[in-house]
Structure formats: structure tokens, C-alpha cells
Motif scaffolding. Structure first.
Motif, PDB file in Angstrom:
ATOM      1  N   LEU A  12       0.801  -1.342   0.150  1.00 29.39           N
ATOM      2  CA  LEU A  12       0.212   0.167   0.019  1.00 29.39           C
ATOM      3  C   LEU A  12       0.597   1.104  -0.250  1.00 29.39           C
ATOM      4  O   LEU A  12       0.927   2.565  -0.759  1.00 29.39           O
ATOM      5  N   ARG A  16       0.657   4.395  -2.589  1.00 28.44           N
ATOM      6  CA  ARG A  16       1.098   5.415  -2.525  1.00 28.44           C
ATOM      7  C   ARG A  16       2.096   6.443  -3.268  1.00 28.44           C
ATOM      8  O   ARG A  16       2.302   7.569  -3.477  1.00 28.44           O
ATOM      9  N   TYR A  49      -6.291  -8.302  -4.917  1.00 32.54           N
ATOM     10  CA  TYR A  49      -7.710  -7.537  -4.907  1.00 32.54           C
ATOM     11  C   TYR A  49      -8.513  -8.077  -6.456  1.00 32.54           C
ATOM     12  O   TYR A  49      -9.808  -7.858  -6.701  1.00 32.54           O
ATOM     13  N   ARG A  69      -9.926   4.524  -5.947  1.00 30.62           N
ATOM     14  CA  ARG A  69      -9.774   3.514  -3.940  1.00 30.62           C
ATOM     15  C   ARG A  69      -9.386   3.343  -3.553  1.00 30.62           C
ATOM     16  O   ARG A  69      -9.824   3.387  -2.419  1.00 30.62           O
ATOM     17  N   VAL A  70      -8.595   2.288  -4.328  1.00 32.39           N
ATOM     18  CA  VAL A  70      -7.765   1.478  -3.242  1.00 32.39           C
ATOM     19  C   VAL A  70      -6.336   2.677  -2.535  1.00 32.39           C
ATOM     20  O   VAL A  70      -6.565   2.644  -0.665  1.00 32.39           O
ATOM     21  N   TYR A  71      -6.181   3.983  -3.690  1.00 34.68           N
ATOM     22  CA  TYR A  71      -5.099   4.662  -3.224  1.00 34.68           C
ATOM     23  C   TYR A  71      -5.505   5.838  -1.977  1.00 34.68           C
ATOM     24  O   TYR A  71      -4.833   6.112  -0.772  1.00 34.68           O
ATOM     25  N   SER A  72      -6.789   6.111  -2.520  1.00 31.86           N
ATOM     26  CA  SER A  72      -7.612   6.746  -1.329  1.00 31.86           C
ATOM     27  C   SER A  72      -7.410   5.623   0.387  1.00 31.86           C
ATOM     28  O   SER A  72      -7.483   6.305   1.130  1.00 31.86           O
ATOM     29  N   TYR A  73      -8.057   4.615  -0.115  1.00 30.39           N
ATOM     30  CA  TYR A  73      -7.468   3.473   1.803  1.00 30.39           C
ATOM     31  C   TYR A  73      -6.505   3.512   1.527  1.00 30.39           C
ATOM     32  O   TYR A  73      -5.973   3.585   2.994  1.00 30.39           O
ATOM     33  N   ALA A  74      -5.279   3.501   1.098  1.00 28.87           N
ATOM     34  CA  ALA A  74      -4.399   3.482   1.414  1.00 28.87           C
ATOM     35  C   ALA A  74      -3.400   4.565   2.077  1.00 28.87           C
ATOM     36  O   ALA A  74      -2.995   4.640   3.265  1.00 28.87           O
ATOM     37  N   ARG A  75      -4.473   5.829   1.951  1.00 29.84           N
ATOM     38  CA  ARG A  75      -4.007   7.023   2.350  1.00 29.84           C
ATOM     39  C   ARG A  75      -4.644   6.905   4.116  1.00 29.84           C
ATOM     40  O   ARG A  75      -3.368   7.159   4.839  1.00 29.84           O
ATOM     41  N   LEU A  76      -5.621   6.488   4.024  1.00 30.02           N
ATOM     42  CA  LEU A  76      -6.227   6.250   5.009  1.00 30.02           C
ATOM     43  C   LEU A  76      -5.903   5.848   6.321  1.00 30.02           C
ATOM     44  O   LEU A  76      -5.197   5.374   7.505  1.00 30.02           O
ATOM     45  N   VAL A  77      -5.340   4.108   5.927  1.00 31.66           N
ATOM     46  CA  VAL A  77      -4.590   2.689   6.599  1.00 31.66           C
ATOM     47  C   VAL A  77      -3.613   3.618   7.400  1.00 31.66           C
ATOM     48  O   VAL A  77      -2.922   3.319   7.894  1.00 31.66           O
TER      49      VAL A  77
END
Length: 302
Positions: A12, A16, A49, A69-77
Motif C-alpha cells: 500500500l 501511494r 484485489y 479507491r485503493v489509493y484512498s484506502y492506502a492513504r487512510l490506512v
């Protein structure tokens, strides 16, 4: 949950880095790995995925809709991972530090003096402060990623305790060169004929303003620009073309000096409260108690 299917944090982080640094080569240098390792991690994410996350357009890689979408999730995590590491560091260092979060207007105008005074009185304590939007502050308080908050909107989470701090008012202001500067007051109907520069919709100031306007039947006003800083808005008002609604505590000195003018609106005021907030399980934090005591004492002294 199928734990075997969870993505690797390094993968992840690699995604990013590729997106934010501009390519595989740049990401590899930043992460101290070769380009083949970067490519391998991206492919592992695709396999994890079951979708393609990045596609090549010419010589550049870009995110697919699924990749976005996965990039947004990666930033959050990864952001939460950073906060967790900070939290664990504080636990290792003991209870002499405070994770303080404040809304932006408070952080720009009220917090600096408070921090300096606190350091004078309590040099043994350390405060780690961050400015955030109110919704994010509430989330961090509720999940234990912040110890104390100063906010312009009261949280609505059942585990967060709030205390009234200060009374404030959003006031309509303009620069000294604006045609309304010498007006004693304007009517509510005139509000829809002015040109505004306002804070962005996520800001507490803007949320308070929009709610107050809806309560008097105004759903929209002419917003020429939205700006992410109260100080920047004050500078823009100096050109004399726009008006804005800003917190009294942020513009009081400028009004007294005459660089800004307070435009009164007949029959309309936006009164609000500033809040102290913390989790109910965190009411005995020694640094938080000392900081609250200081701001209460400052409040009493005027």
C-alpha cells in the motif's frame, strides 16, 4: 474477515509513493528499493484485489477507477498507522505529553498564545498540537488518537464529553475601502446581493454560517471564492471588493485598528460557543487538566 486476504502495508505504501512521487523510479528511490521490487509490490496488490490498479498512458502510470479507491484506502490506512506509532511513542514516554487537536480558526488565532503561556507555566509538559476539521477531530477523540480538543462545533459522539469554553460570534466584515464600511447596518435582504469570500464548506465557520442562513430562509449567497485560511481572507478583504463572515476573535484587533469594518445586519446575529472536548475515559490526563486550568484562568482574567 479473511485475514489471509489483507493487503501488505508495504505494498500500500508503494502504491501511494508511485502516485504521489510520480512514478516507479521515484518511488523506488524514496523507499530504498529497486524498480523491480516496486513493480512486484504493485502486481501483488492487483492480485490481492483481483483488479488492475494502475495503467500506463504513454510513459506515465495512472490510477484506474479501482486503483483510485485503493489509493484512498492506502492513504487512510497509512495515516492511521502514523498516528498509532505516535500514540505508542507517547505511551512509552509516559504521561507528560498531550495530543491536542484544534479547529483551524482556533489554531490560527487563539492557540499560539495559549501554547506559549502553557510552556511558561509548565515547562515539564509537552503539547503536540494539530489543526483539523471538526469531523476528523471527533473521530480522533473517539478512537483515542487525540487527548483533548478545542472546537467550534460540539461533537455529537456519546463517548465524548464537552465543556463550554468561550462565547463567540460570526460577524460580517469588509475592508476599509469597501463601500459598506461606513454603513451603520444593512438588511437581511441585502445579504444576497454582496460578493463573498468564505472558508471552505468543511470548515466549522462555514457550517455555522450556512446553518444560520438556512434558518432565515437563505439557501445560497454569491460566493466568489472559498479559501482555506482565515488570515488569507482578511488579507483579501483589504482590496475592498468582497465581504466575509468570520469569527469575532479572529478579526477583533483588525476592527479596532480600522483595517476591517464590522457590518451589522438588522435582525440577524450568529452567536455560537467554542468547546473543550475529550473522551470520557480520558478525564484524568494530567497535562490535559493543567491545560484546561490555564485556559480557564486566562478566561477569568479577561
Amino acid at each position: 474477515m479473511e485475514y489471509k486476504q489483507l493487503p501488505d502495508l508495504k505494498a500500500l505504501a508503494t502504491l501511494r509513493a508511485v502516485v504521489e512521487l510520480g512514478g516507479v523510479e521515484q518511488a523506488g528511490r524514496a523507499m530504498n528499493v529497486g524498480q523491480p521490487a516496486v513493480t512486484k509490490r504493485l502486481r501483488a496488490l492487483d492480485e490481492r484485489y483481483g483488479v488492475t490498479l494502475m495503467q500506463r498512458k504513454g510513459r506515465k502510470l495512472s490510477l484506474t477507477p479501482a486503483g483510485d479507491r485503493v489509493y484512498s484506502y492506502a492513504r487512510l490506512v497509512l495515516d492511521h498507522q502514523g498516528l498509532l506509532l505516535d500514540d505508542l511513542k507517547l505511551l512509552r514516554e509516559g504521561h507528560d505529553r498531550l495530543r491536542l487537536e484544534v479547529s483551524f480558526a482556533i489554531g490560527e488565532h487563539l492557540l499560539p498564545d495559549l501554547l506559549l503561556q502553557f510552556d511558561d507555566v509548565h515547562p515539564e509538559y509537552r503539547i503536540q498540537s494539530r489543526m483539523r476539521y471538526s469531523r476528523r477531530i471527533q473521530t480522533n477523540l473517539a478512537t483515542g488518537l487525540a487527548d483533548l480538543a478545542l472546537m467550534e462545533q460540539a461533537p455529537d459522539h456519546p463517548d465524548i464529553m464537552v465543556q463550554k469554553w468561550l462565547d463567540d460570534e460570526l460577524v460580517l466584515v469588509c475592508g476599509s475601502g469597501h463601500s459598506l464600511c461606513q454603513s451603520e447596518s444593512i438588511t437581511i435582504d441585502e445579504l444576497t446581493r454582496l460578493k463573498y469570500v468564505l472558508r471552505e464548506p468543511q470548515a466549522s465557520v462555514r457550517a455555522n454560517l450556512d446553518e444560520a442562513l438556512r434558518n432565515i430562509g437563505i439557501n445560497e449567497i454569491p460566493v466568489a471564492m472559498e479559501v482555506g485560511s482565515t488570515d488569507t481572507i482578511v488579507e483579501m478583504l483589504d482590496h475592498g471588493k468582497h465581504v466575509s463572515f468570520l469569527p469575532w476573535f479572529a478579526v477583533e484587533e483588525e476592527i479596532e485598528r480600522g483595517s476591517l469594518c464590522h457590518i451589522r445586519v438588522s435582525g440577524f446575529r450568529i452567536l455560537r460557543t467554542l468547546w473543550i472536548a475529550r473522551h470520557r475515559d480520558n478525564i484524568n490526563h494530567p497535562v490535559a487538566e493543567a491545560f484546561i486550568a490555564l485556559i480557564r484562568e486566562k478566561q477569568k482574567s479577561g
